[in-house]
Design a protein around this motif. Structure first.
Motif, PDB file in Angstrom:
ATOM      1  N   LEU A   1      23.450  48.837  -0.711  1.00  7.12           N
ATOM      2  CA  LEU A   1      22.391  49.441   0.119  1.00  7.12           C
ATOM      3  C   LEU A   1      21.036  49.399  -0.610  1.00  7.12           C
ATOM      4  O   LEU A   1      20.018  49.047  -0.025  1.00  7.12           O
ATOM      5  CB  LEU A   1      22.764  50.884   0.476  1.00  7.12           C
ATOM      6  N   ILE A   2      21.049  49.736  -1.881  1.00 14.73           N
ATOM      7  CA  ILE A   2      19.807  49.678  -2.666  1.00 14.73           C
ATOM      8  C   ILE A   2      19.407  48.217  -2.848  1.00 14.73           C
ATOM      9  O   ILE A   2      18.217  47.865  -2.793  1.00 14.73           O
ATOM     10  CB  ILE A   2      20.002  50.341  -4.055  1.00 14.73           C
ATOM     11  N   GLY A   3      20.412  47.360  -3.041  1.00 11.90           N
ATOM     12  CA  GLY A   3      20.156  45.934  -3.246  1.00 11.90           C
ATOM     13  C   GLY A   3      19.435  45.305  -2.067  1.00 11.90           C
ATOM     14  O   GLY A   3      18.594  44.416  -2.251  1.00 11.90           O
ATOM     15  N   LEU A   4      19.711  45.792  -0.864  1.00  8.63           N
ATOM     16  CA  LEU A   4      19.022  45.249   0.314  1.00  8.63           C
ATOM     17  C   LEU A   4      17.518  45.563   0.266  1.00  8.63           C
ATOM     18  O   LEU A   4      16.689  44.752   0.668  1.00  8.63           O
ATOM     19  CB  LEU A   4      19.650  45.804   1.598  1.00  8.63           C
ATOM     20  N   VAL A   5      17.199  46.747  -0.246  1.00  8.32           N
ATOM     21  CA  VAL A   5      15.773  47.100  -0.391  1.00  8.32           C
ATOM     22  C   VAL A   5      15.129  46.200  -1.450  1.00  8.32           C
ATOM     23  O   VAL A   5      14.017  45.694  -1.258  1.00  8.32           O
ATOM     24  CB  VAL A   5      15.603  48.593  -0.784  1.00  8.32           C
ATOM     25  N   TYR A   6      15.846  45.986  -2.550  1.00  6.19           N
ATOM     26  CA  TYR A   6      15.322  45.097  -3.598  1.00  6.19           C
ATOM     27  C   TYR A   6      15.149  43.675  -3.046  1.00  6.19           C
ATOM     28  O   TYR A   6      14.199  42.978  -3.405  1.00  6.19           O
ATOM     29  CB  TYR A   6      16.278  45.049  -4.790  1.00  6.19           C
ATOM     30  N   ALA A   7      16.096  43.262  -2.189  1.00  5.05           N
ATOM     31  CA  ALA A   7      16.019  41.918  -1.610  1.00  5.05           C
ATOM     32  C   ALA A   7      14.744  41.770  -0.788  1.00  5.05           C
ATOM     33  O   ALA A   7      14.067  40.731  -0.841  1.00  5.05           O
ATOM     34  CB  ALA A   7      17.244  41.664  -0.738  1.00  5.05           C
ATOM     35  N   LEU A   8      14.410  42.837  -0.061  1.00  9.08           N
ATOM     36  CA  LEU A   8      13.181  42.795   0.741  1.00  9.08           C
ATOM     37  C   LEU A   8      11.957  42.671  -0.167  1.00  9.08           C
ATOM     38  O   LEU A   8      11.025  41.905   0.122  1.00  9.08           O
ATOM     39  CB  LEU A   8      13.091  44.068   1.601  1.00  9.08           C
TER      40      LEU A   8
END
Lengths: 434, 294
Positions: free
Chosen positions: B13-20
């Motif tokens: 879930l945090i990784g998706l924010v980092y991906a953005l």
């Protein structure tokens, strides 16, 4: 002609006698430094309290300085940087003579450590500090090791031990209460942890988890899940600013993941600021503090039963009328009056010890040190009439508080109201048998 | 096993924010070969613009969010117009240097306007917490993951399924050729900066909702560096993979390595992984391998 000559001679005589006296008249100089900007946030309240306080102590109403002699004060923003604090101190040392520059104050442990030799051995200048470092002011340090360092509050070691004691006395569960420790990966965060763990062991508490939660963390889910897995019943959060976004992140997450857990903390996460930032998630928090916390949300509902509390609010209203009533979360207002009180407390303490030294006929650095060592004071009623002595070079007064926060509707928005309220009397840690 | 899944899920879930965040760096890099070091400050500015709409003006979220993001896009376009555009055609290093300057300039502006105070940030989105006997996923990170992946998909759709996207890709391939075909490369670059600013603002709003908003919140933007270096500086898919790797890696380090005594390793872990990847693949996992003849 004779008259003119006589007058001239008299004038020269007066000049001869008065001018050298005026030139040699000693000034009383003090330097204070506060973290008014930098990583701890924008905290001009420190400076406002100090400026108003020093102007007041120099006024007739505030006692006319030191028995009529004004105190020349200097204020610096050290931006929460030890380097800046040390550089400022060195600058003032170079610019002012030992006879006049009688006291200095600082605010962080990081600044104290590199100055140990300079302050305590070379300059021998009394230094008041906002650091509650156990290493400096605790059993391993203290007056014998650092004779010129004085703290304006109880050590973190004692604060943490008091929290452990509260757990022991208030736990109603079966078996050893399980405690989780969350602290910042800084000298501040790590300070007092070994003492707290040793004391927990002595009390029969079980420290089940120890987490270093950094200021740069994006969220606190992992940390809270670790505490949940460890089945912690009490979590002590230490070494953080109550105003930091990381604190909001931790409390918001902890309140959801650690529903049954009692959240606790040390001085700088107890107070008004966390109520504004963490809102409902701060409800029920139990903290220990070195000052009376007396700034409710809204401010108009603050109880004024303590003379010092009343004095401070009246003082701030008089000298900072705009800042006192300004919106707490907008730049330019007094967000938490505790910060204003810190500045003011330093001003009051500086005047008190300088006057004591002057009364003893020894207005020198050594005289000020003696005045501090012999000081027995109620700090204008700060501790509900109780007095303290500076024998441990700390003001050893601590009190336990509990936060009560209620969200109410205001103009279609939910806003927090409440405060932190005392759940114990003032405890003099010099008198506690740990 | 349940523990591991919980940890990986939280990290995802945090990784998706980092991906953005990584995507925002990649689109700018692809178009101009400049690395946007000011990403953290764009994040703070975007979040504050939303803050004004939602908390100060009290607008409902479905109006405040588009307006806040639009404002962030305009700020991004304006900054490109004033600072990047004059450098077009010059060495990309100079643009990267400008973004370093922007970092400090924007931070100073943020402090001047909003001070260094911490602003409480509660979006009060519907509670979609997933709580079972084995798992516990909080509502706010789930929303952050949803918003981030939706924004990511929207940007990819815009780039690969619209005429504007085609123009952007053409400029990314070769500015001079694109201009020769009648594409206004200068305007396209401005659009890219605006899109990037909007995406950063989405990430900023989601991250602020975890805790609070402050001038110093921009530090999270630095997570984009390991993300794009792992995934590849010019790979959109790489940004997604890099983001997930960083998120999961942080989560695993926090859950399994730190309790072994390596306290603080969670913060170092992303850079550790980044170094390993760079040793093996210097252009990142999906980055274009450049062969330069000298």
């Amino acid at each position: 002609m004779k008259k003119s000559v006589l007058f001239g001679l008299c004038f020269v005589l007066v000049l001869f006698l008065a001018v050298p006296g005026a030139i040699s008249a000693k000034e009383i100089k003090v330097l204070s430094q506060f973290p008014m900007s930098g990583i701890a946030g924008s905290l001009p309240e420190f400076g406002w309290g100090y400026i108003d306080g020093m102007n007041w102590v120099n006024s007739k109403e505030g006692g006319s300085g030191v028995n009529g002699k004004p105190i020349k004060w200097y204020l610096e923003d050290m931006r929460y940087s030890p380097t800046v604090e040390i550089a400022n101190f060195n600058k003032y040392l170079a610019a002012h003579s030992k006879d006049e520059f009688l006291m200095a104050t600082g605010y962080i442990t990081g600044g104290l450590k590199p100055l140990i030799d300079k302050v305590n051995k070379e300059e021998k200048i009394p230094w008041l500090d906002g650091s509650y470092s156990t290493e400096i002011f605790g059993d391993e340090g203290g007056p014998t090791k650092f004779p010129y360092y004085y703290s304006l509050g109880g050590t973190y070691g004692n604060q943490l031990k008091l929290l452990m004691k509260w757990i022991k006395e208030n736990d109603k569960g079966k078996g050893a209460p399980k405690v989780g420790l969350v602290y910042s990966p800084t000298a501040w965060g790590r300070d007092g942890i070994p003492e707290a763990k040793a004391y927990a062991k002595k009390l029969g508490l079980d420290v089940v988890s120890e987490i270093e939660y950094p200021y740069t963390a994006t969220d606190a889910t992992n940390e809270c899940m670790t505490l949940r897995k460890a089945k912690a019943q009490y979590v002590i959060y230490h070494g953080y600013s109550g105003a930091g976004s990381y604190t909001a992140s931790f409390f918001k997450t902890a309140k959801k993941i650690l529903k049954e857990v009692q959240l606790m903390g040390t001085h700088y996460t107890s107070g008004r600021f966390p109520i504004l930032v963490c809102q409902a998630s701060y409800d029920g928090y139990v903290g220990v503090a070195t000052r009376p916390f007396f700034d409710s949300v809204p401010r108009s509902k603050t109880p004024m039963d303590n003379p010092f509390v009343k004095f401070v609010h009246d003082f701030a209203k008089k000298y900072r009328p705009k800042e006192y009533v300004a919106h707490p979360m907008k730049p330019g207002g007094i967000k938490d009056i505790f910060l204003y009180v810190e500045g003011l407390s330093y001003a009051l303490m500086i005047q008190k010890v300088l006057v004591e030294a002057d009364n003893a006929g020894d207005l020198t650095r050594e005289g000020v040190k003696k005045a501090l060592d012999n000081l027995v004071w109620d700090f204008n009623g700060m501790f509900g009439g109780k007095t303290f002595s500076y024998k441990s070079h700390t003001i050893p007064m601590l009190r336990m508080y509990k936060a009560k926060v209620v969200m109410v509707d205001m103009d279609g928005k939910k806003v927090p109201t409440g405060g932190v309220y005392p759940i114990s009397d003032w405890i003099n840690t010099d008198e506690v048998k740990w | 096993m349940t523990d591991l899944l919980q940890t990986v899920g939280t990290g995802t879930l945090i990784g998706l924010v980092y991906a953005l965040l990584g995507l925002c760096v990649v689109v700018i890099f692809k178009a101009s070969e400049a690395f946007n070091f000011a990403i953290g400050e764009f994040l703070v500015v975007g979040s504050f613009l939303f803050y004004i709409m939602f908390f100060d003006l009290n607008l409902p979220i479905f109006i405040a969010l588009p307006l806040g993001l639009l404002a962030a896009g305009i700020v991004g376009a304006l900054i490109e117009y004033l600072t990047i555009k004059p450098l077009l055609g010059r060495n990309p290093i100079s643009m990267t240097m400008i973004t370093l300057g922007l970092w400090f300039f924007m931070r100073a502006c943020v402090q001047l306007i909003w001070g260094s105070d911490t602003y409480s940030f509660f979006l009060d989105l519907p509670d979609i917490t997933l709580e079972t006997e084995q798992f516990f996923f909080l509502s706010d990170p789930i929303w952050a993951g949803i918003f981030s992946i939706l924004t990511f998909i929207l940007v990819v759709f815009f780039l690969f399924r619209t005429r504007w996207g085609l123009a952007i890709r053409a400029v990314s391939e070769d500015q001079a050729k694109a201009m020769a075909f009648g594409i206004n490369a200068r305007f396209i670059l401005m659009i890219i900066w605006a899109i990037s600013s909007i995406c950063i603002a989405v990430a900023g709003v989601m991250i602020s909702n975890f805790g609070a908003l402050a001038a110093g919140s921009g530090i999270v933007g630095l997570r984009a560096i390991p993300v794009v270096l792992i995934g590849g500086m010019d790979s959109i898919g790489g940004a997604l993979v890099g983001g997930l790797i960083i998120g999961i890696c942080e989560s695993l380090a926090g859950a399994y390595i730190e309790p072994m005594g390596l306290i603080g390793f969670k913060d170092v872990a992303p850079y550790f992984v980044m170094l390993i990847v760079l040793f093996i693949r210097p252009y990142g996992l999906f980055g274009t391998v450049r062969i330069e003849r000298v």
